[in-house]
Scaffold this active site. Structure first.
Site, PDB file in Angstrom:
ATOM      1  N   ASP A 107       0.789  -1.233   0.000  1.00  0.00           N
ATOM      2  CA  ASP A 107       0.000   0.000   0.000  1.00  0.00           C
ATOM      3  C   ASP A 107       0.822   1.284   0.000  1.00  0.00           C
ATOM      4  OD1 ASP A 107       1.114   0.013   2.515  1.00  0.00           O
ATOM      5  OD2 ASP A 107      -0.736  -0.481   3.582  1.00  0.00           O
ATOM      6  N   GLU A 129      -0.852  -8.991  -1.611  1.00  0.00           N
ATOM      7  CA  GLU A 129      -1.453  -8.474  -0.367  1.00  0.00           C
ATOM      8  C   GLU A 129      -2.588  -7.495  -0.703  1.00  0.00           C
ATOM      9  OE1 GLU A 129       0.355  -5.747   2.571  1.00  0.00           O
ATOM     10  OE2 GLU A 129       0.622  -7.479   3.853  1.00  0.00           O
ATOM     11  N   GLU A 143      -2.284   4.999   3.175  1.00  0.00           N
ATOM     12  CA  GLU A 143      -2.210   3.607   2.718  1.00  0.00           C
ATOM     13  C   GLU A 143      -3.565   3.036   2.303  1.00  0.00           C
ATOM     14  OE1 GLU A 143      -0.762   4.810   5.420  1.00  0.00           O
ATOM     15  OE2 GLU A 143       1.387   4.385   5.262  1.00  0.00           O
ATOM     16  N   HIS A 222       5.777   3.987  14.090  1.00  0.00           N
ATOM     17  CA  HIS A 222       6.262   4.749  12.939  1.00  0.00           C
ATOM     18  C   HIS A 222       5.173   5.411  12.111  1.00  0.00           C
ATOM     19  CE1 HIS A 222       4.809   1.308  10.753  1.00  0.00           C
ATOM     20  NE2 HIS A 222       4.988   1.948   9.626  1.00  0.00           N
ATOM     21  N   ARG A 224       2.647   7.745  10.420  1.00  0.00           N
ATOM     22  CA  ARG A 224       2.611   9.201  10.314  1.00  0.00           C
ATOM     23  C   ARG A 224       1.656   9.841  11.326  1.00  0.00           C
ATOM     24  NH1 ARG A 224       4.650   9.941   5.268  1.00  0.00           N
ATOM     25  NH2 ARG A 224       3.761   7.945   4.712  1.00  0.00           N
ATOM     26  N   HIS A 254      12.555   4.035  13.919  1.00  0.00           N
ATOM     27  CA  HIS A 254      12.292   4.000  12.479  1.00  0.00           C
ATOM     28  C   HIS A 254      13.414   4.752  11.760  1.00  0.00           C
ATOM     29  CE1 HIS A 254       9.833   4.803   8.790  1.00  0.00           C
ATOM     30  NE2 HIS A 254       9.473   3.582   9.059  1.00  0.00           N
TER      31      HIS A 254
END
Ligand code: UDP
Length: 380
Positions: A107, A129, A143, A222, A224, A254
């Site tokens: 994604d 996926e 995503e 991690h 956003r 990260h």
């Protein structure tokens, strides 16, 4: 869709796989290895450069060498800039290399740009996926939107689970184009086990909590949307729990340097807390396997937890991986620090989960199924 419409899926020979970020690399290693076993394929790998260092940290230990390396590194916060550069550069690679199918995973901006570039060049796109959904375009952002868009561009959808399959079907994708394969990350955990064991390392060999003297908790954060107050609250919860002495934390940072600096500022020097730089995949998996509990906002770690027989506290308010929650590996705890503290303490009272070859995300044979589909063999 409509009854009676003929679904034609092109059997491919020249594949171009696009990988931009760490999770894509991890989840495509098993597919790339499975493709190598079939001489009928000409398989090329293009790294976009969205995450640096994938060659060394993920691919090299499995003998995978990229054929093409772009430098679409993100230098500012503008996803529009990154995405447009990715479409342009991947488009140029497609034009030069005459692939007859593009393979993308997951994604990310690289995945959606790869799918769009393939579509615009009229090259069929397969999505590994496929079909994960929260139903909320804002979480995970961007995503969720990326994954839906790839679903529109792709003509072959490799759904890791029945839930993902049903999501795609509901969106009007023809059943013939959707294949439930399992998630390739489970294959990857099993490949990693086979690599680590002969070296006498990890996965089942880690010290137990009793030997270690405290319950070990591995933490990653991690996403956003979690960079601000959520990270602060999480670090507060970690500091509070570490002060008890009953828990030891491995906080794995990260690659983003701002994020690392923030974690250092909030937790650096605290006793019972180790802050690690991002780790190469095999080392990270060893650390996760040695942990009594995982805390994370990562998607992949929810699947890996199931493969390793671990519990993961998911610091998000929803997940596109409900299978892990149903199986008892994942618990959605949200982002409130008090709830995180309570959930970690509660976890110490639960008996450990057992590890099984069958997981709700797959059985470790997804890559072979994907390659069989690409060869034109059908199965369900
Ligand atoms: N991972 C890794 N090294 C680390 C931290 C994580 O190799 O230091 C792996 C982890 O095993 C998982 C993947 O990276 O497979 C998760 O990536 P990330 O958290 O970036 O993204 P997400 O899973 O949310 O897509």
């Amino acid at each position: 869709m409509g009854a009676g419409r003929l679904v034609r899926i092109v059997v491919s020979a020249a594949l171009l796989t696009i990988i931009g970020t760490r999770p894509e690399a991890i989840k495509m290693v098993p597919v790339l290895l499975a493709l190598e076993k079939h001489p009928g394929f000409e398989s090329r790998l293009c790294l976009t450069g969205q995450h640096p260092g994938l060659r060394e940290s993920v691919l090299a230990p499995f003998g995978i060498i990229p054929d093409i390396e772009l430098a679409c590194r993100r230098t500012d916060e503008a996803l529009t800039t990154l995405t447009s550069v990715l479409v342009q550069q991947i488009g140029a690679v497609i034009a030069e290399h005459k692939a007859d199918r593009i393979l993308v995973q997951g994604d990310t901006q690289s995945a959606v740009a790869g799918a769009m570039a393939g579509y615009l060049h009229r090259i069929p796109v397969a999505h590994v996926e496929a079909g994960l959904r929260t139903g909320n375009l804002s979480a995970p952002w961007p995503e969720e939107g990326n994954r839906r868009a790839i679903g529109i561009f792709a003509d072959l959808h490799f759904a890791p689970t029945q839930v993902a399959h049903d999501n795609l079907l509901r969106e009007g994708i023809e059943a013939e184009r959707i294949h439930v394969t399992g998630n390739t990350v489970i294959d990857m955990v099993r490949l990693a086990e086979r690599k680590l064991r002969p070296a006498g390392r990890g996965l089942g060999l880690a010290e137990t909590a009793e030997q270690f003297g405290a319950r070990r908790v591995l933490v990653t954060c991690h996403r956003r949307e979690n960079w601000g107050p959520v990270l602060e609250g999480l670090c507060g919860a970690v500091a509070e729990l570490a002060a008890d002495g009953a828990f030891h934390f491995d906080f794995v940072a990260h690659p983003n340097p701002d994020l690392r600096a923030r974690i250092n500022r909030l937790l650096g020097g605290g006793s019972g807390i180790d802050i690690h730089d991002p780790l190469p995949y095999l080392e990270f998996l060893e650390l996760a396997d040695g942990a009594d509990l995982l805390i994370s906002d990562s998607g992949g770690l929810q699947e890996e937890a199931a493969a390793l027989g671990k519990r993961v506290l998911v610091i998000r308010s929803e997940t596109e991986r409900p299978e892990g929650v149903e199986a008892g590996n994942s618990a959605i705890v949200g982002t409130d620090p008090a709830a995180i503290v309570a959930a970690v303490r509660h976890s110490a009272e639960l008996s450990p989960l057992t590890r099984s070859d069958e997981t709700p995300f797959g059985d470790g044979r997804a890559a072979d199924r994907i390659v069989a589909c690409l060869r034109g063999e059908h199965f369900h």
